[in-house]
Motif scaffolding. Structure first.
Motif, mmCIF file in Angstrom:
data_model
loop_
_atom_site.group_PDB
_atom_site.id
_atom_site.type_symbol
_atom_site.label_atom_id
_atom_site.label_comp_id
_atom_site.label_asym_id
_atom_site.label_seq_id
_atom_site.Cartn_x
_atom_site.Cartn_y
_atom_site.Cartn_z
ATOM 1 N N ILE A 87 17.277 -19.098 -1.764
ATOM 2 C CA ILE A 87 16.554 -18.045 -2.477
ATOM 3 C C ILE A 87 15.518 -17.443 -1.530
ATOM 4 O O ILE A 87 14.673 -18.156 -0.981
ATOM 5 C CB ILE A 87 15.840 -18.600 -3.718
ATOM 6 N N LEU A 88 15.584 -16.154 -1.323
ATOM 7 C CA LEU A 88 14.565 -15.449 -0.550
ATOM 8 C C LEU A 88 13.764 -14.561 -1.488
ATOM 9 O O LEU A 88 14.331 -13.741 -2.215
ATOM 10 C CB LEU A 88 15.197 -14.581 0.539
ATOM 11 N N VAL A 89 12.445 -14.732 -1.459
ATOM 12 C CA VAL A 89 11.545 -13.812 -2.152
ATOM 13 C C VAL A 89 10.755 -13.100 -1.057
ATOM 14 O O VAL A 89 9.981 -13.728 -0.328
ATOM 15 C CB VAL A 89 10.596 -14.544 -3.111
ATOM 16 N N ALA A 90 10.987 -11.815 -0.910
ATOM 17 C CA ALA A 90 10.399 -11.053 0.189
ATOM 18 C C ALA A 90 9.312 -10.127 -0.333
ATOM 19 O O ALA A 90 9.598 -9.154 -1.030
ATOM 20 C CB ALA A 90 11.474 -10.238 0.902
ATOM 21 N N GLY A 91 8.090 -10.464 -0.007
ATOM 22 C CA GLY A 91 6.965 -9.634 -0.418
ATOM 23 C C GLY A 91 5.948 -9.535 0.701
ATOM 24 O O GLY A 91 5.908 -10.368 1.602
ATOM 25 N N ALA A 92 5.139 -8.506 0.648
ATOM 26 C CA ALA A 92 4.048 -8.333 1.606
ATOM 27 C C ALA A 92 2.997 -7.470 0.948
ATOM 28 O O ALA A 92 3.299 -6.665 0.058
ATOM 29 C CB ALA A 92 4.542 -7.674 2.901
ATOM 30 N N GLY A 93 1.763 -7.637 1.364
ATOM 31 C CA GLY A 93 0.683 -6.833 0.798
ATOM 32 C C GLY A 93 0.952 -5.353 0.985
ATOM 33 O O GLY A 93 1.513 -4.921 2.004
ATOM 34 N N GLY A 94 0.586 -4.577 -0.022
ATOM 35 C CA GLY A 94 0.822 -3.141 0.044
ATOM 36 C C GLY A 94 0.021 -2.467 1.139
ATOM 37 O O GLY A 94 -1.046 -2.949 1.539
ATOM 38 N N PRO A 99 -4.384 9.553 0.821
ATOM 39 C CA PRO A 99 -3.448 10.682 0.812
ATOM 40 C C PRO A 99 -2.719 10.813 2.146
ATOM 41 O O PRO A 99 -3.108 10.209 3.153
ATOM 42 C CB PRO A 99 -4.360 11.886 0.557
ATOM 43 N N PHE A 100 -1.669 11.619 2.149
ATOM 44 C CA PHE A 100 -0.839 11.809 3.346
ATOM 45 C C PHE A 100 -1.671 12.234 4.546
ATOM 46 O O PHE A 100 -1.481 11.735 5.659
ATOM 47 C CB PHE A 100 0.237 12.862 3.047
ATOM 48 N N GLY A 101 -2.600 13.158 4.334
ATOM 49 C CA GLY A 101 -3.371 13.711 5.449
ATOM 50 C C GLY A 101 -4.289 12.732 6.140
ATOM 51 O O GLY A 101 -4.733 12.983 7.275
ATOM 52 N N GLU A 102 -4.590 11.617 5.495
ATOM 53 C CA GLU A 102 -5.500 10.638 6.096
ATOM 54 C C GLU A 102 -4.772 9.510 6.816
ATOM 55 O O GLU A 102 -5.405 8.680 7.468
ATOM 56 C CB GLU A 102 -6.413 10.055 5.017
ATOM 57 N N ALA A 103 -3.467 9.455 6.704
ATOM 58 C CA ALA A 103 -2.698 8.382 7.336
ATOM 59 C C ALA A 103 -2.278 8.805 8.736
ATOM 60 O O ALA A 103 -1.567 9.796 8.918
ATOM 61 C CB ALA A 103 -1.465 8.053 6.500
ATOM 62 N N GLY A 104 -2.741 8.033 9.737
ATOM 63 C CA GLY A 104 -2.349 8.312 11.110
ATOM 64 C C GLY A 104 -0.998 7.701 11.422
ATOM 65 O O GLY A 104 -0.449 6.911 10.638
ATOM 66 N N LEU A 105 -0.455 8.027 12.578
ATOM 67 C CA LEU A 105 0.848 7.494 12.958
ATOM 68 C C LEU A 105 0.816 5.975 13.102
ATOM 69 O O LEU A 105 1.812 5.303 12.813
ATOM 70 C CB LEU A 105 1.316 8.144 14.257
ATOM 71 N N ASP A 106 -0.313 5.435 13.531
ATOM 72 C CA ASP A 106 -0.431 3.983 13.610
ATOM 73 C C ASP A 106 -0.337 3.354 12.223
ATOM 74 O O ASP A 106 0.263 2.284 12.048
ATOM 75 C CB ASP A 106 -1.756 3.577 14.278
ATOM 76 N N ASP A 107 -0.944 4.009 11.232
ATOM 77 C CA ASP A 107 -0.855 3.513 9.857
ATOM 78 C C ASP A 107 0.594 3.519 9.373
ATOM 79 O O ASP A 107 1.043 2.582 8.701
ATOM 80 C CB ASP A 107 -1.711 4.370 8.918
ATOM 81 N N ARG A 147 9.373 3.456 -7.853
ATOM 82 C CA ARG A 147 10.028 4.212 -8.920
ATOM 83 C C ARG A 147 9.411 5.599 -9.100
ATOM 84 O O ARG A 147 10.107 6.538 -9.453
ATOM 85 C CB ARG A 147 9.916 3.425 -10.234
ATOM 86 N N GLU A 148 8.102 5.718 -8.893
ATOM 87 C CA GLU A 148 7.442 6.999 -9.107
ATOM 88 C C GLU A 148 6.321 7.164 -8.086
ATOM 89 O O GLU A 148 5.661 6.199 -7.696
ATOM 90 C CB GLU A 148 6.865 7.085 -10.527
ATOM 91 N N SER A 156 2.722 3.834 0.596
ATOM 92 C CA SER A 156 3.486 3.045 -0.368
ATOM 93 C C SER A 156 4.615 3.858 -0.989
ATOM 94 O O SER A 156 5.736 3.368 -1.176
ATOM 95 C CB SER A 156 2.554 2.519 -1.460
ATOM 96 N N ASN A 157 4.346 5.139 -1.295
ATOM 97 C CA ASN A 157 5.356 6.000 -1.890
ATOM 98 C C ASN A 157 6.556 6.202 -0.980
ATOM 99 O O ASN A 157 7.656 6.521 -1.446
ATOM 100 C CB ASN A 157 4.759 7.367 -2.234
ATOM 101 N N ALA A 158 6.365 6.028 0.307
ATOM 102 C CA ALA A 158 7.462 6.191 1.258
ATOM 103 C C ALA A 158 8.211 4.888 1.502
ATOM 104 O O ALA A 158 9.443 4.875 1.549
ATOM 105 C CB ALA A 158 6.922 6.734 2.583
ATOM 106 N N THR A 159 7.485 3.784 1.657
ATOM 107 C CA THR A 159 8.141 2.539 2.059
ATOM 108 C C THR A 159 8.713 1.748 0.893
ATOM 109 O O THR A 159 9.758 1.107 1.024
ATOM 110 C CB THR A 159 7.158 1.650 2.844
#
Length: 253
Positions: A87-94, A99-107, A147-148, A156-159
């Motif tokens: 059994i694998l339970v795969a989770g990681a902190g979000g 917003p999109f404009g504040e996320a750099g490429l490193d993020d 889902r939404e 998070s909305n992308a990954t």
């Protein structure tokens, strides 16, 4: 209800705290031997103490899923110390909010490595043993953003939806071999992450305002859902993304 998984080996990534630890506890309560991995040595040590109370084999591996080699190492160590992963339970902190404009490429790179590729690598590492034995369960833990689209959660909305897409794809590929793959999307739960802010009570009130049952979930309530999906009793459940949010989401499909 006997879930039929006593004696199975469960690997829980991100299993030292929060929803991951809740899943590890529910699996241990059902008789599984459990390996938990995390990047926090202190939390891992505490988790082992809590899990040992169930009287089964417990092992911990210090690992960061952002490391491309971590998945292989964690799965190999689990196999060597506890046994092949059933059994694998795969989770990681979000990923961080914003917003999109504040996320750099490193993020973006961190979010993709931690919340997408880390899960993919774990799946690839456990699948050969599961397929050779004709039995396996993979349960991913994401969130409502699978889902939404949620405001101020661009990363998070992308990954998260990407993981849900992989779950559906892989479920169709390996379901006929006895390996079932499902996804769980938790809503607000009383975990460490929700309790972090200093204004905890205010955060809880705001976070649960739109939850029809009127409260945040208890950790064992999400852990038991994961254990069910990992069980023999869920042998015809494959490829789903299940909301466990007290009815918070308004999405129909």
């Amino acid at each position: 209800m006997d879930l039929g998984i006593a004696g199975k080996v469960a690997l829980v990534s991100g299993g030292s705290a929060g929803v991951g630890l809740a899943a590890a506890k529910s699996l241990a309560r059902e008789g599984c031997d459990v390996c938990v991995s995390s990047r926090s040595p202190e939390r891992l040590a505490d988790a082992v103490v809590e899990l040992q109370e169930f009287g089964h084999v417990v092992h911990a591996v210090l690992a960061d899923v952002e490391d491309p080699d971590a998945a292989r190492r964690v799965v190999e160590e689990t196999r060597d110390v506890v046994g092949p992963v059933d059994i694998l339970v795969a989770g990681a902190g979000g990923p961080p909010a914003g917003p999109f404009g504040e996320a750099g490429l490193d993020d973006w790179d961190v979010a993709v490595q931690r919340n997408l590729l880390g899960t993919v690598r774990l799946m690839r590492a456990v699948l050969p043993d599961m397929r050779s034995r004709g039995w396996g369960r993979i349960v991913t833990i994401t969130g409502r953003s699978a889902r939404e689209a949620l405001d101020d959660l661009a990363l998070s909305n992308a990954t998260r939806p990407a993981v849900a897409g992989i779950v559906r794809t892989l479920a169709r590929e390996v379901g006929g071999e006895g390996v079932l793959v499902n996804n769980v999307m938790p809503g607000p739960f009383h975990t460490e992450r929700l309790r972090e802010p200093a204004d905890f009570e205010e955060v809880i009130a705001g976070r649960t305002e739109g939850v029809p049952v009127g409260r945040a979930g208890r950790p064992e309530e999400i852990g038991d859902v994961v254990a069910f999906l990992a069980s023999e009793r869920a042998s015809f459940v494959n490829g789903i993304s299940m909301l466990v949010d007290g009815g918070e989401s308004r999405v129909i499909a």
